[in-house]
Design an enzyme around this catalytic site. Sequence first.
Site, PDB file in Angstrom:
ATOM      1  N   ASP A 111       0.875  -1.166   0.000  1.00 52.56           N
ATOM      2  CA  ASP A 111       0.000   0.000   0.000  1.00 52.56           C
ATOM      3  C   ASP A 111       0.922   1.228   0.000  1.00 52.56           C
ATOM      4  O   ASP A 111       2.136   1.122   0.242  1.00 52.56           O
ATOM      5  CB  ASP A 111      -0.961   0.001   1.196  1.00 52.56           C
ATOM      6  CG  ASP A 111      -2.192   0.885   0.922  1.00 52.56           C
ATOM      7  OD1 ASP A 111      -2.109   1.778   0.048  1.00 52.56           O
ATOM      8  OD2 ASP A 111      -3.228   0.688   1.574  1.00 52.56           O
TER       9      ASP A 111
HETATM   10  C1  BGC Z   1      -5.145   3.171  -0.121  1.00 49.11           C
HETATM   11  C2  BGC Z   1      -5.149   2.196  -1.265  1.00 49.11           C
HETATM   12  C3  BGC Z   1      -4.895   2.915  -2.570  1.00 49.11           C
HETATM   13  C4  BGC Z   1      -3.585   3.685  -2.474  1.00 49.11           C
HETATM   14  C5  BGC Z   1      -3.213   4.434  -3.737  1.00 49.11           C
HETATM   15  C6  BGC Z   1      -3.927   4.087  -0.148  1.00 49.11           C
HETATM   16  O1  BGC Z   1      -4.098   5.136   0.752  1.00 49.11           O
HETATM   17  O2  BGC Z   1      -5.205   2.476   1.097  1.00 49.11           O
HETATM   18  O3  BGC Z   1      -6.380   1.513  -1.296  1.00 49.11           O
HETATM   19  O4  BGC Z   1      -4.878   2.006  -3.634  1.00 49.11           O
HETATM   20  O5  BGC Z   1      -3.701   4.621  -1.427  1.00 49.11           O
HETATM   21  O6  BGC Z   1      -4.095   5.469  -3.986  1.00 49.11           O
END
Ligand code: BGC
Length: 745
Positions: free
Chosen positions: A277
């Site tokens: 993530d």
């Molecule tokens: C989220 C993810 C997301 C990523 C990129 C993170 O804050 O938890 O679900 O894909 O950001 O935007």
Amino acid sequence: MKNKILQLSVVLAFALFTSCKSDGQNINSDSAQSVEYQGKEISTAHDAEIDKLISQMTLEEKIGMLHGTTMFSNGGVPRLGIPELKMADGPLGVREEISRDNWAPAGLTNDFATYYPAGGALSATWNPEMSHTFGNSLGEELRARDKDMLLSPAINMVRTPLGGRTYEYMSEDPFLNKKIAVPLIVGLQEKDVMACVKHFAANNQETNRDFVDVQIDERTLREIYLPAFEASVKEAKAYSIMGAYNKFRGEYLCENDYMLNKILRDEWGFKGIVVSDWAAVHSTAKSLKSGLDIEMGTPKPFNEFFLADKLIAAVKAGEVSEDEINLHVKRILRTLFQVKAMGGGERTKGSIATEAHYQDAYKIASEAIVLLKNENNALPLKLDGVKSIAVIGNNATKVNALRGFGAGVKTKREITPLDGLKNRLPASVKINYAEGYLERYDVKNKGNIGDITINGPVTIDQLDPAKLQEAIEAAKNSDVAIVFAGSNRDYETEASDRRDLHLPFGQEELIKKVLAVNPKTIVVMIAGAPFDINEVSQKTSALVWSWFNGSEGGNALADVLLGKVNPSGKLPWTMPKAITDSPAHATNSFPGTKTVEYKEGILIGYRWFDTKKVAPLYPFGYGLSYTTFDFSDAKADKASYANNETISVSVTVKNTGKVAGKEVVQLYASKSDSKIVRAAQELKGFQKVSVEAGKSATVTIKVPVKELAYYNVATKKWTVEPGKYTLNVGNSSRDIKSKIDVTIK
Ligand code: BGC
């Protein structure tokens, strides 16, 4: 790829043929959901070519592939023809293009996309075929944007109704979760792109998500929190998984050897890549050795990432071998070949924001809407003699595609509820619109992870007297009133959980006042997670639940209100009467501080309510229709089964009303004399069926005996306890029409 599609269509055609043949009645294609969606394994056919490429790469080039070198891609090696692996969020549709090195939108004009219904809505269809459509449609949009990976689906379990991402996630039930997730991933990957299934795992709250250490006992982990991920890997063959922010049993999930190496790869045979993530990585050698392949993150110089310069230094210092680096590079290259980003082969070109895709979004949206209450057939609206309708509520015009913290969709089409009614009502009906309530956020916190004020000169629940008066006048002067209430994607949002279940912005008071002047008031909730609607539900004669329901949400909603579409959505989670009734709260184990222990164990969602005999406001699996259905003749094909057999349960569903409709037959298993702790019942099968008025259809639900297994912690094996099981067949978890006893040998 073509073979796969062919295979799927043959199974589909066969399923249709057999189901129609078996009862000679009226089942349309909705009955084809018994199709099993199986994905395609990553091929190793290009391994020799990949090894050759790796042998030509410098250490720096290899390591460039293991971390973000832009906001949404890793590094490519142009001199060897290796492209960047291009990613895009996310669950609601393909996110607009973000700048290469910061979060600002890139400002393109060709990145308008279809806004698809959110995860909760998709699950509420209880229709895997919708999920496959969702995946296919979104896959085409992703290709039109020349991306390789969609950061989706988001399939964490809904542990608490307060979870900020409840609207994005699928369900509180692991079986429904996997049955919706698998076809979505298969559908997506059929379009030559990778699904990145997130967030692995035990990422069930936003509070302290960056560091909270989640403690779950092993059986609960296996039976509740992992099944949808396991099915994503084993059945859907997802090419990629996203490691979560939080810790699990003391280790961050992007450096969690138990989860990434032991379970994901060794046990489940995952061949794809693990992507972190955004900014979820905390170490260099440890992350890599624990199974992480690509580190992604938020702005800081990309070479400062843990898997960038620090990794080069670690290799040079002998802490990480070059063989280890090669292993991760090889995994990435295999996925690039798999989706035809490398190696030639005709790749899906895709299309974006087309009418066909909007219609996919419409189909899903219209099957997702749940009718919660309909006294005296208040709905569908009968327009005879109706000259005016009051449309009340900020939610009648609120758009949600691009709100809140986190990934949204830039779209040219978001039909609001008011737009939908304008599109669908005859010109003779006058719409009297009044905003009714104001969204009130703490100005200093507005846009800041959804944190709203509770105290201040005005509370968030204060109604504006002029707006209230306008709404009352509109309701008084109209034949019918519809209040569009609920929340929005500023209020329900990533990165923060809600504090309680109350309906914000004074909506409850508004609804009561509108009802007082116009008893013909219908309430429509637009929200992605449970709210306290006890009183609203008692006072209004008709209550409808819609969602952050995509580009065509308003048209779908108008069609339901006016009866063009007969509602067939069912709740994918329990609507509690009070938050303290919900398991994580009843056990006082949310949100924890540094650690959160899931004290309710396997009794998540309805498992808790049913076992502890707590009455919900609306149960899991519940949803009404404009027609009525009778279930009869429910039976299993045999009385006893061996471990490797499949139980086949059939039931006749008769449409006893005046209009065609769709019903979801649900099968829950229980074992009252079990030697182990069990939930009162667990969902083990379901099927949506379409039946014409007055007609009947036979629905067959297949339950492989292995679905009845529990996870035996002592032997580390899925074990089916022999003896008597009761199969409860109904149309919600609390409306069981027949019970069938079977014996497992
Ligand atoms: C989220 C993810 C997301 C990523 C990129 C993170 O804050 O938890 O679900 O894909 O950001 O935007």
